[in-house]
Design a protein around this motif. Structure first.
Motif, PDB file in Angstrom:
ATOM      1  N   LYS A  51    -107.212  71.873 -43.158  1.00  0.00           N
ATOM      2  CA  LYS A  51    -105.979  70.634 -42.284  1.00  0.00           C
ATOM      3  C   LYS A  51    -106.836  69.981 -40.709  1.00  0.00           C
ATOM      4  CE  LYS A  51    -102.236  73.229 -40.083  1.00  0.00           C
ATOM      5  NZ  LYS A  51    -101.362  75.115 -39.697  1.00  0.00           N
ATOM      6  N   VAL A  52    -105.607  69.250 -40.276  1.00  0.00           N
ATOM      7  CA  VAL A  52    -105.414  68.870 -39.360  1.00  0.00           C
ATOM      8  C   VAL A  52    -105.015  69.047 -38.604  1.00  0.00           C
ATOM      9  CG1 VAL A  52    -106.594  66.576 -40.569  1.00  0.00           C
ATOM     10  CG2 VAL A  52    -103.963  66.803 -40.038  1.00  0.00           C
ATOM     11  N   GLU A  53    -104.736  68.924 -36.349  1.00  0.00           N
ATOM     12  CA  GLU A  53    -104.172  69.701 -36.012  1.00  0.00           C
ATOM     13  C   GLU A  53    -103.327  68.591 -35.583  1.00  0.00           C
ATOM     14  OE1 GLU A  53    -106.592  68.829 -32.222  1.00  0.00           O
ATOM     15  OE2 GLU A  53    -107.525  70.649 -32.875  1.00  0.00           O
ATOM     16  N   GLU A  54    -102.968  66.940 -36.050  1.00  0.00           N
ATOM     17  CA  GLU A  54    -102.060  66.480 -35.985  1.00  0.00           C
ATOM     18  C   GLU A  54    -101.495  65.233 -37.304  1.00  0.00           C
ATOM     19  OE1 GLU A  54    -100.178  62.350 -33.040  1.00  0.00           O
ATOM     20  OE2 GLU A  54    -102.054  63.550 -32.300  1.00  0.00           O
ATOM     21  N   TYR A  55    -100.913  65.755 -38.654  1.00  0.00           N
ATOM     22  CA  TYR A  55    -100.060  64.557 -39.164  1.00  0.00           C
ATOM     23  C   TYR A  55    -100.317  63.535 -38.946  1.00  0.00           C
ATOM     24  CZ  TYR A  55     -98.863  69.374 -41.326  1.00  0.00           C
ATOM     25  OH  TYR A  55     -99.288  70.439 -41.597  1.00  0.00           O
ATOM     26  N   GLU A  56    -100.640  62.885 -40.372  1.00  0.00           N
ATOM     27  CA  GLU A  56     -99.698  61.268 -40.191  1.00  0.00           C
ATOM     28  C   GLU A  56     -98.518  60.989 -39.483  1.00  0.00           C
ATOM     29  OE1 GLU A  56    -102.814  58.752 -41.019  1.00  0.00           O
ATOM     30  OE2 GLU A  56    -103.688  60.844 -40.144  1.00  0.00           O
ATOM     31  N   PRO A  57     -98.738  59.554 -39.089  1.00  0.00           N
ATOM     32  CA  PRO A  57     -96.757  58.864 -38.592  1.00  0.00           C
ATOM     33  C   PRO A  57     -96.186  60.115 -39.517  1.00  0.00           C
ATOM     34  CG  PRO A  57     -98.893  57.925 -37.719  1.00  0.00           C
ATOM     35  CD  PRO A  57     -99.242  58.623 -39.015  1.00  0.00           C
ATOM     36  N   SER A  58     -95.886  59.248 -40.539  1.00  0.00           N
ATOM     37  CA  SER A  58     -95.269  59.428 -41.817  1.00  0.00           C
ATOM     38  C   SER A  58     -94.843  60.796 -42.194  1.00  0.00           C
ATOM     39  CB  SER A  58     -95.187  58.870 -42.991  1.00  0.00           C
ATOM     40  OG  SER A  58     -96.653  58.884 -43.533  1.00  0.00           O
ATOM     41  N   VAL A  59     -95.993  61.804 -41.987  1.00  0.00           N
ATOM     42  CA  VAL A  59     -95.865  63.533 -42.114  1.00  0.00           C
ATOM     43  C   VAL A  59     -94.583  64.150 -41.390  1.00  0.00           C
ATOM     44  CG1 VAL A  59     -96.913  65.487 -43.073  1.00  0.00           C
ATOM     45  CG2 VAL A  59     -97.776  63.129 -44.471  1.00  0.00           C
ATOM     46  N   ARG A  60     -95.442  63.156 -40.154  1.00  0.00           N
ATOM     47  CA  ARG A  60     -94.836  64.314 -38.850  1.00  0.00           C
ATOM     48  C   ARG A  60     -94.074  63.853 -38.928  1.00  0.00           C
ATOM     49  NH1 ARG A  60     -94.223  67.914 -35.502  1.00  0.00           N
ATOM     50  NH2 ARG A  60     -93.605  66.861 -33.416  1.00  0.00           N
ATOM     51  N   ALA A  61     -93.372  62.700 -38.976  1.00  0.00           N
ATOM     52  CA  ALA A  61     -91.808  62.551 -39.287  1.00  0.00           C
ATOM     53  C   ALA A  61     -90.741  63.274 -40.530  1.00  0.00           C
ATOM     54  CB  ALA A  61     -91.788  60.815 -40.041  1.00  0.00           C
ATOM     55  N   LEU A  62     -91.588  63.654 -41.211  1.00  0.00           N
ATOM     56  CA  LEU A  62     -91.038  64.087 -42.027  1.00  0.00           C
ATOM     57  C   LEU A  62     -90.685  65.549 -41.765  1.00  0.00           C
ATOM     58  CD1 LEU A  62     -89.322  65.360 -45.270  1.00  0.00           C
ATOM     59  CD2 LEU A  62     -92.116  65.452 -45.893  1.00  0.00           C
ATOM     60  N   GLN A  63     -92.345  66.434 -41.268  1.00  0.00           N
ATOM     61  CA  GLN A  63     -91.996  67.646 -40.289  1.00  0.00           C
ATOM     62  C   GLN A  63     -90.499  67.459 -38.941  1.00  0.00           C
ATOM     63  OE1 GLN A  63     -95.723  68.120 -37.614  1.00  0.00           O
ATOM     64  NE2 GLN A  63     -95.600  70.456 -38.374  1.00  0.00           N
ATOM     65  N   VAL A  64     -90.503  66.228 -38.540  1.00  0.00           N
ATOM     66  CA  VAL A  64     -89.938  66.661 -37.100  1.00  0.00           C
ATOM     67  C   VAL A  64     -88.046  66.332 -37.186  1.00  0.00           C
ATOM     68  CG1 VAL A  64     -88.004  65.349 -35.728  1.00  0.00           C
ATOM     69  CG2 VAL A  64     -91.182  65.262 -35.446  1.00  0.00           C
ATOM     70  N   LEU A  65     -88.060  65.636 -38.936  1.00  0.00           N
ATOM     71  CA  LEU A  65     -86.539  66.155 -40.045  1.00  0.00           C
ATOM     72  C   LEU A  65     -86.453  67.371 -40.012  1.00  0.00           C
ATOM     73  CD1 LEU A  65     -84.535  64.234 -40.992  1.00  0.00           C
ATOM     74  CD2 LEU A  65     -85.456  63.523 -43.060  1.00  0.00           C
ATOM     75  N   LEU A  66     -87.086  67.505 -40.237  1.00  0.00           N
ATOM     76  CA  LEU A  66     -86.735  68.772 -41.400  1.00  0.00           C
ATOM     77  C   LEU A  66     -87.006  70.524 -40.642  1.00  0.00           C
ATOM     78  CD1 LEU A  66     -89.175  68.986 -44.319  1.00  0.00           C
ATOM     79  CD2 LEU A  66     -86.778  68.796 -44.494  1.00  0.00           C
ATOM     80  N   GLU A  67     -86.948  70.039 -39.323  1.00  0.00           N
ATOM     81  CA  GLU A  67     -87.416  71.175 -38.276  1.00  0.00           C
ATOM     82  C   GLU A  67     -86.113  70.379 -37.164  1.00  0.00           C
ATOM     83  OE1 GLU A  67     -92.328  71.111 -36.432  1.00  0.00           O
ATOM     84  OE2 GLU A  67     -90.251  69.491 -35.098  1.00  0.00           O
ATOM     85  N   LYS A  68     -84.896  69.470 -37.461  1.00  0.00           N
ATOM     86  CA  LYS A  68     -83.967  69.269 -37.091  1.00  0.00           C
ATOM     87  C   LYS A  68     -82.852  69.552 -37.804  1.00  0.00           C
ATOM     88  CE  LYS A  68     -84.734  65.880 -33.486  1.00  0.00           C
ATOM     89  NZ  LYS A  68     -85.360  64.657 -32.749  1.00  0.00           N
ATOM     90  N   ASN A  69     -83.034  68.925 -39.049  1.00  0.00           N
ATOM     91  CA  ASN A  69     -82.034  69.421 -40.332  1.00  0.00           C
ATOM     92  C   ASN A  69     -82.014  70.870 -41.225  1.00  0.00           C
ATOM     93  OD1 ASN A  69     -80.062  68.489 -42.208  1.00  0.00           O
ATOM     94  ND2 ASN A  69     -80.642  66.624 -42.745  1.00  0.00           N
ATOM     95  N   GLN A  70     -81.461  71.611 -40.295  1.00  0.00           N
ATOM     96  CA  GLN A  70     -80.702  72.764 -41.065  1.00  0.00           C
ATOM     97  C   GLN A  70     -80.953  72.684 -42.529  1.00  0.00           C
ATOM     98  OE1 GLN A  70     -78.981  75.711 -38.748  1.00  0.00           O
ATOM     99  NE2 GLN A  70     -78.804  77.643 -40.719  1.00  0.00           N
ATOM    100  N   GLU A  71     -79.633  72.059 -42.668  1.00  0.00           N
ATOM    101  CA  GLU A  71     -78.905  72.212 -44.574  1.00  0.00           C
ATOM    102  C   GLU A  71     -80.487  71.118 -45.197  1.00  0.00           C
ATOM    103  OE1 GLU A  71     -75.325  69.780 -47.149  1.00  0.00           O
ATOM    104  OE2 GLU A  71     -75.422  69.621 -44.390  1.00  0.00           O
ATOM    105  N   LEU A  72     -80.926  70.200 -45.050  1.00  0.00           N
ATOM    106  CA  LEU A  72     -82.029  69.748 -45.348  1.00  0.00           C
ATOM    107  C   LEU A  72     -83.072  71.141 -45.953  1.00  0.00           C
ATOM    108  CD1 LEU A  72     -83.078  67.414 -46.973  1.00  0.00           C
ATOM    109  CD2 LEU A  72     -84.611  65.910 -44.807  1.00  0.00           C
ATOM    110  N   ARG A  73     -83.782  71.024 -44.534  1.00  0.00           N
ATOM    111  CA  ARG A  73     -85.092  72.600 -44.981  1.00  0.00           C
ATOM    112  C   ARG A  73     -84.808  73.558 -45.873  1.00  0.00           C
ATOM    113  NH1 ARG A  73     -85.070  73.476 -39.539  1.00  0.00           N
ATOM    114  NH2 ARG A  73     -83.678  75.214 -39.619  1.00  0.00           N
ATOM    115  N   GLU A  74     -83.320  73.871 -45.662  1.00  0.00           N
ATOM    116  CA  GLU A  74     -83.029  74.941 -46.754  1.00  0.00           C
ATOM    117  C   GLU A  74     -83.352  74.754 -48.026  1.00  0.00           C
ATOM    118  OE1 GLU A  74     -78.771  76.615 -45.126  1.00  0.00           O
ATOM    119  OE2 GLU A  74     -79.306  77.068 -43.872  1.00  0.00           O
TER     120      GLU A  74
END
Length: 441
Positions: A51-74
């Motif tokens: 496990k790394v401290e910081e994800y690759e840019p595209s994976v980090r973008a998905l992480q942010v997306l799921l943090e902001k989009n509750q419906e998609l996260r569910e």
């Protein structure tokens, strides 16, 4: 009294007709379900250990997306839960699972920062994305997730970042003659590398055999004498655009059809993305699929002028939704190939022969799973001869459709597998070999 219909569990949906999944028949996924569970457990463990401290840019973008989009996260959480049910059933002793979004992101990040090793006894080790999503795809919520435009776009960016890594020299660490390397004696035998690698290549570069990256190895060029072109100078002979196994020959194809129906019809409006549709109504579709060790470059089935050449964005991991009693069919393989031809990321090359009896032929390379990367090397206006190379698949699963105008084909010279929605045992075809006779005098 109303008849109660049994609701299938995620496990039952997955196991039903598992052997017909595209990944299984093409060799991307192991036929032994417990082996898939063990492999997935191992890769999740490795991802946790690395496990790394910081994800690759595209994976980090998905992480942010799921943090902001509750419906998609569910929706992602529900899909993970259903996939977990399947995983625990088929490999209950495996200590590591995709149990939550963090596990998913960790494993995605681990996969895209490495090139797959050659493991001769684990077929899906070469296609880790297929292994990662295999349990999730064949679930009701997986159907919704992998068709979700927002999630699909985020996943596409992840796969493109991985493809860039596999295009780089950093990925050469697995393209070697050592154990676990794609040039090892075991791989030479399993992948028929004697048809691709010359003695001169070995002498010039004893370690990597002149390959520049993992993708360079994956879409490796074949020794010409191993794939001769049939009927050179004879317009009656139409040849295969690719190595592969025949999936279906469908005649009298409609302008529009129900692409979600169980019998997998082709809908020309979808298949051709609304290009030259009227010319092909009532024509024929010839579809085949490529296995992991097939030659992944494709060629012109006829001679003529290129009038269209583009890549059509689409889905990558979506499977067929069935209109049956349970509303879902988990067969992501031959049962889904017709559907995938209509909706997946795919290329579209249309060649027009000078003889109107042949007319236009559409060459449609289809990305299925993994990178779904279609590379086209020709452009509109180019003249190609039968057998000329048109492009290739980079890393990923693949299928191919040839679409012919009405009355262009007098006779196909290969067998049409039947029934057409369960045809994982069709005849093998080689690129450049005759598959049909044109209806010209």
């Amino acid at each position: 009294m109303e008849t109660l219909k049994k609701e299938l569990t995620a496990r039952e949906r997955f196991s039903n007709n598992f052997e017909h999944r595209y990944g299984v028949i093409s060799g991307y996924i192991d036929k032994d379900l417990s082996q898939i569970g063990k492999w997935l457990s191992d890769i999740v463990q490795l991802a946790k250990e690395n496990k790394v401290e910081e994800y690759e840019p595209s994976v980090r973008a998905l992480q942010v997306l799921l943090e902001k989009n509750q419906e998609l996260r569910e929706l992602v959480n529900k899909t993970i839960a259903e996939g977990l049910e399947v995983h625990k059933h088929f490999e209950p002793t495996a200590p590591y699972f995709i149990e939550n979004i963090e596990d998913l992101l960790n494993t995605l990040n681990y996969i895209i920062t490495r090139a797959p090793e050659f493991l001769p006894n684990v077929s899906h080790s070469a296609f880790p994305m297929s292994g990662l999503f295999v349990y999730m795809m064949a679930t009701p919520n997986g159907w919704l997730l992998f068709r979700n435009e927002t999630f699909n776009q985020a996943l596409s960016l992840i796969l493109k970042e991985w493809c860039a890594y596999l295009d780089s020299s950093a990925s050469l660490n697995v393209v070697t003659t050592k154990s676990g390397g794609w040039l090892s004696p075991e791989s030479v035998k399993k992948n028929n590398l004697d048809q691709f690698v010359t003695e001169e290549m070995k002498l010039e570069d004893p370690i990597h055999w002149t390959f520049k990256s993992f993708n360079d190895f994956f879409h490796r060029q074949i020794i010409p004498v191993c794939r001769p072109i049939d009927g050179v100078g004879n317009d009656h002979v139409i040849v295969s655009a690719n190595d592969g196994t025949v999936y279906r020959i469908a005649e009298n194809v409609k302008r529009e059809d129900d692409i979600y129906a169980k019998n997998q019809p082709y809908s020309l409006v979808h298949l051709l993305d609304n290009n030259f549709v009227d010319d092909f109504v009532g024509g024929t579709v010839f579809q085949s699929f490529l296995s992991g060790n097939d030659y992944h470059r494709w060629r012109a089935p006829i001679s003529g002028r290129v009038i269209k050449a583009e890549v059509i964005p689409g889905y990558m991991f979506s499977e067929l939704l069935n209109q049956g009693d349970h509303g879902f069919d988990p067969t992501a393989g031959t049962y889904s190939q017709g559907y995938e031809a209509n909706v997946n990321t795919r290329g579209l090359v249309i060649i027009e022969h000078e003889n109107p009896a042949i007319g236009k032929v559409a060459v449609i390379p289809i990305g299925i799973t993994e990178i779904s990367s279609v590379e086209i090397q020709i452009k509109p206006g180019d003249y190609v001869k039968k057998g000329d190379e048109l492009g290739w698949f980079s890393y990923g699963g693949s299928s191919m459709c040839l679409v012919f105008q009405p009355k262009a084909i007098k006779q196909f010279t290969v067998v049409n597998p039947l029934p057409d929605n369960n045809s994982d045992n069709g005849p093998f075809i080689r690129v450049g070999a005759q598959v049909a006779i044109a209806n010209i005098k």
